[in-house]
Structure formats: C-alpha cells, structure tokens
Design an enzyme around this catalytic site. Structure first.
Site, mmCIF file in Angstrom:
data_model
loop_
_atom_site.group_PDB
_atom_site.id
_atom_site.type_symbol
_atom_site.label_atom_id
_atom_site.label_comp_id
_atom_site.label_asym_id
_atom_site.label_seq_id
_atom_site.Cartn_x
_atom_site.Cartn_y
_atom_site.Cartn_z
ATOM 1 N N ASP A 363 22.963 -2.516 0.638
ATOM 2 C CA ASP A 363 21.625 -2.546 1.222
ATOM 3 C C ASP A 363 21.390 -3.791 2.070
ATOM 4 O O ASP A 363 20.357 -3.931 2.694
ATOM 5 C CB ASP A 363 20.555 -2.449 0.131
ATOM 6 C CG ASP A 363 20.557 -3.670 -0.774
ATOM 7 O OD1 ASP A 363 21.583 -4.366 -0.809
ATOM 8 O OD2 ASP A 363 19.536 -3.915 -1.429
ATOM 9 N N LYS A 364 22.343 -4.711 2.097
ATOM 10 C CA LYS A 364 22.189 -5.909 2.937
ATOM 11 C C LYS A 364 23.562 -6.438 3.306
ATOM 12 O O LYS A 364 24.540 -6.285 2.554
ATOM 13 C CB LYS A 364 21.364 -6.978 2.224
ATOM 14 C CG LYS A 364 21.922 -7.403 0.864
ATOM 15 C CD LYS A 364 21.134 -8.590 0.327
ATOM 16 C CE LYS A 364 19.818 -8.172 -0.265
ATOM 17 N NZ LYS A 364 19.928 -7.530 -1.579
ATOM 18 N N THR A 365 23.629 -7.071 4.467
ATOM 19 C CA THR A 365 24.929 -7.579 4.930
ATOM 20 C C THR A 365 25.296 -8.886 4.258
ATOM 21 O O THR A 365 26.457 -9.273 4.242
ATOM 22 C CB THR A 365 24.905 -7.802 6.449
ATOM 23 O OG1 THR A 365 23.857 -8.732 6.758
ATOM 24 C CG2 THR A 365 24.667 -6.507 7.178
#
Length: 403
Positions: A363-365
């Site tokens: 959900d996030k880099t």
C-alpha cells in the site's frame, strides 16, 4: 546504550525488555557452556565405552576404567541433562508430555540401566548413547535460543526511537525539561524543529512535516497541523509544535508494536507445534513399544536380563535425535534471515503460511525503497553541472523536505 537514546513511555517498558533480554542471554550462555563441557567429557566416554570399542574394532581397558566411565557419564547425565530433567518436571506438572519428557525418558533409562550394568547386572551399558544424545539436544536448544536472541535485537532498535526528555509547557507558558517517563495524559509539550516526538498525542498549535518512516516505512514526510495525531518516536521537521499528550506507557503505539513482536517471539510456529505433538505421541508409542518388547522377549523364554536390555534399547532409540536438532535449526534459520532483512514477525504461523502466497500488494512505496530521497537521473539539454548549480541555489534556503 547511550543514555540520551533510552526509551520513553518505554522507559519502564525498556527496563522490562532489558531484564527479559538479560535472562534470555544468561540461558543462552548456560546452554552453550553445558554443551561444550558435556562434549569435552563425551570424548573419553566414547573411548571407554565397550560398545564403541567393539564397533570401531579396538580394545582399551585398564584397572578401574569402567568406574571412570561411570563417573564421567554421571557428570554428563546430571550437568548436561539437567535442563531436560527440569523440563520433564514442568511437563509432568502440566500433564502434557512433550519433547522434554521424551528426551528425559531416554537419558534416565540409559543412565539407570547402564549404572546397573557397571555394578554387576548382565548386559551392555549405554553411556556412549547417553552422552551423545545429551550433546545433540543441548546443541539444538542452544542454536534455537541464540537465533531468537538475534531476532530480539530488532526490539532494541525500536526502543532507541524514543527520546529521554521532553519540554513540558507549564502554566505561564514557559517550558521545563522533564523525563519522558513522567509525562501524563493531557500534558502539553513543545516539540522543536528536528526533535523526536516524546509520546503519542494531538497537535494543538503549529504546523510541520513529520518523518514517520522509522515507524510506518513511508519515506515521504507527512504534513501535520492542528488536531492531527502524532506518533511517539517520529521526527519533527521544520516547524515548532505544541502537543497534547494522549497516550503514554503501555498504551502508546511503539509499546504496542514492541508487545506484538515479543508475543510473536514467545509464540510457537506450526513446525514447533507439530514436533511437540509428535513428541507427545512418540512418548506414548515408545512406552508401549518398550512394554511389548519386554513381554515378547520374556514370554519367549529369554532371561529377564536380555528382555530388559532389549526394552532399554527400544526406549533409548525412540528418542528422535534428528527431531530435536532439525526443528531448532529450521526455526533458527528462518528467524535469523527475517531479522537480517528487517522483518518483524507478528505471527509465526502466518509467517510459515507465507510460502503459499502467489502475490503481495503493497500500500506504500516506503516499505520497498531505501527510505531517503536522492537524485536518480538528470535530464537536460544543458551541462549537468550548470543545472545542478541552479537547483542548489534555488533550494539552499528552502525548508521543503524534498529540498
């Protein structure tokens, strides 16, 4: 650990974690010492053991050698086997026989029968098997405990996130330096630019960008303003903030993360649970097989001595050397690899099931990148050095996080 890096709302939490860390470290050194001492004593035991001599085709006997063998084996039984004997007691109290019961049964039977043989009973002694079994099981438990200790060092890194002092705002608007452990709910604190947030709370005054990458994995600083929540341990950016404390101690976000990791380390994996169940049933099977062995040999007209020797052989062989060493090695390798990659395992069962995954959605880099900004490419129709000078001059006075 330097004092200025000590835990906060985690100061008490830090102390309890340190105590657990110390106890676990002491147990590791204890198993290591018992293993090496027992291994050293095992060498003369194997040399003096008649069964080993017959197997390897040599003969080494001198007056009193059999009694020296008994003394050495007695030492290994009580010194090296003590952790398993105490484990046997605990499992009996819980009425749940497991690996400790299985190991203890094998070494008690081997030692008891072999001692009878030394003092006149007809049969072969099993002191060589006794010593090697204890050595292997000590090695397995030492490896497993050492791997868990290495993984627990990740908790130390989490504890280091918290500052030790906070700027408490008193009634006249002035600030007072106090230990973070003394902060209470609804206290107001001043967080200056570049400082760590002392505890979980809500902004009542100010605006800033906050670096939460060490807690969330997201490298981009998050813009924060009035009524936004802050996590203790994150780093304030360029603005001053007035914070109203909401959670301290065990209720804080970081403390809950610490507790999750500790619970995961204390939990058993599916492999361990399976080996425990196997050990439990193997204990019953071994006892049953031993009784059947004695009944058959004695019933066929063989002497009591021979029937007992065969029964003891079955009970000693029933203890799974490989199971006691293989499971700890698998656990040690998986824990060590995950800890070295920065993985905090919340549930060992789930960790083992991860081998069945086909796809992972992030959900996030920030969980995949290095957690810091850098220039990757320069695309220009001018000279690169000239463009870098312009960019540097423009951003030299900027407080933007990417600048």
């Amino acid at each position: 650990m330097p004092k200025k890096e000590l835990s906060s709302d985690g100061k008490n939490h830090h102390q309890s974690h340190q105590e657990k860390h110390h106890d676990h470290n002491h147990m590791i050194h204890d198993f290591k010492r018992r293993f090496y001492v027992s291994l050293a004593v095992t060498v003369p035991i194997l040399i003096l053991s008649p069964m080993i001599q017959m197997l390897l085709g040599f003969h080494f006997v001198f007056p009193g050698s059999i009694y020296i063998l008994f003394v050495l084996a007695t030492f290994v039984f009580f010194y090296g086997g003590w952790p398993f004997l105490t484990g046997l007691r605990d499992e009996i109290i819980k009425r749940s026989p497991g690996m400790m019961t299985l190991i203890s049964m094998a070494i008690i039977v081997a030692y008891g029968y072999s001692s009878l043989v030394i003092f006149g009973f007809q049969g072969e002694n099993f002191f060589g098997e006794l010593a090697t079994l204890i050595d292997i099981m000590l090695l397995g438990h030492w490896i497993e405990m050492r791997s868990i200790m290495k993984a627990s060092l990740s908790l130390e890194e989490l504890v280091k996130l918290m500052p030790i002092e906070a700027h408490l705002i008193i009634n006249d608007g002035e600030t007072k330096e106090i230990p973070v452990s003394e902060l209470k709910e609804r206290d107001r604190v001043l967080v200056k630019p570049g400082e760590k947030i002392p505890a979980d709370g809500v902004i009542v005054k100010g605006r800033s960008n906050v670096d939460e990458s060490m807690l969330t994995g997201e490298s981009v600083p998050v813009g924060k303003t009035v009524d936004d929540e802050l996590i203790g341990g994150s780093i304030n950016g360029e603005g001053s903030l007035t914070l109203s404390i909401q959670k301290t101690g065990e209720e804080s976000y970081l403390s809950q993360v610490l507790q999750l990791v500790q619970d995961a380390q204390a939990s058993k994996s599916r492999t361990q649970a399976l080996s425990d169940r196997a050990a439990k049933w193997l204990f019953y099977v071994a006892v049953g097989a031993g009784a059947i062995t004695w009944a058959i040999w004695f019933g066929l007209g063989y002497g009591f001595d021979l029937a007992l020797e065969r029964t003891v052989t079955v009970l000693v062989i029933a203890c799974p050397h490989a199971l006691g060493l293989a499971v700890p090695l698998v656990i040690a390798k998986s824990i060590a690899l995950s800890a070295s990659k920065g993985l905090l395992i919340r549930n060992r069962m789930g960790f083992e099931e991860a081998r069945n995954l086909d796809a992972i959605v992030f959900d996030k880099t920030g969980t995949l990148t290095k957690g810091e900004f850098r220039v990757t490419d320069i695309v220009t129709d001018r000279k690169e050095e000239e463009l870098l000078k312009w960019a540097a001059s423009l951003e030299s006075q900027s407080e933007h996080p990417i600048a």
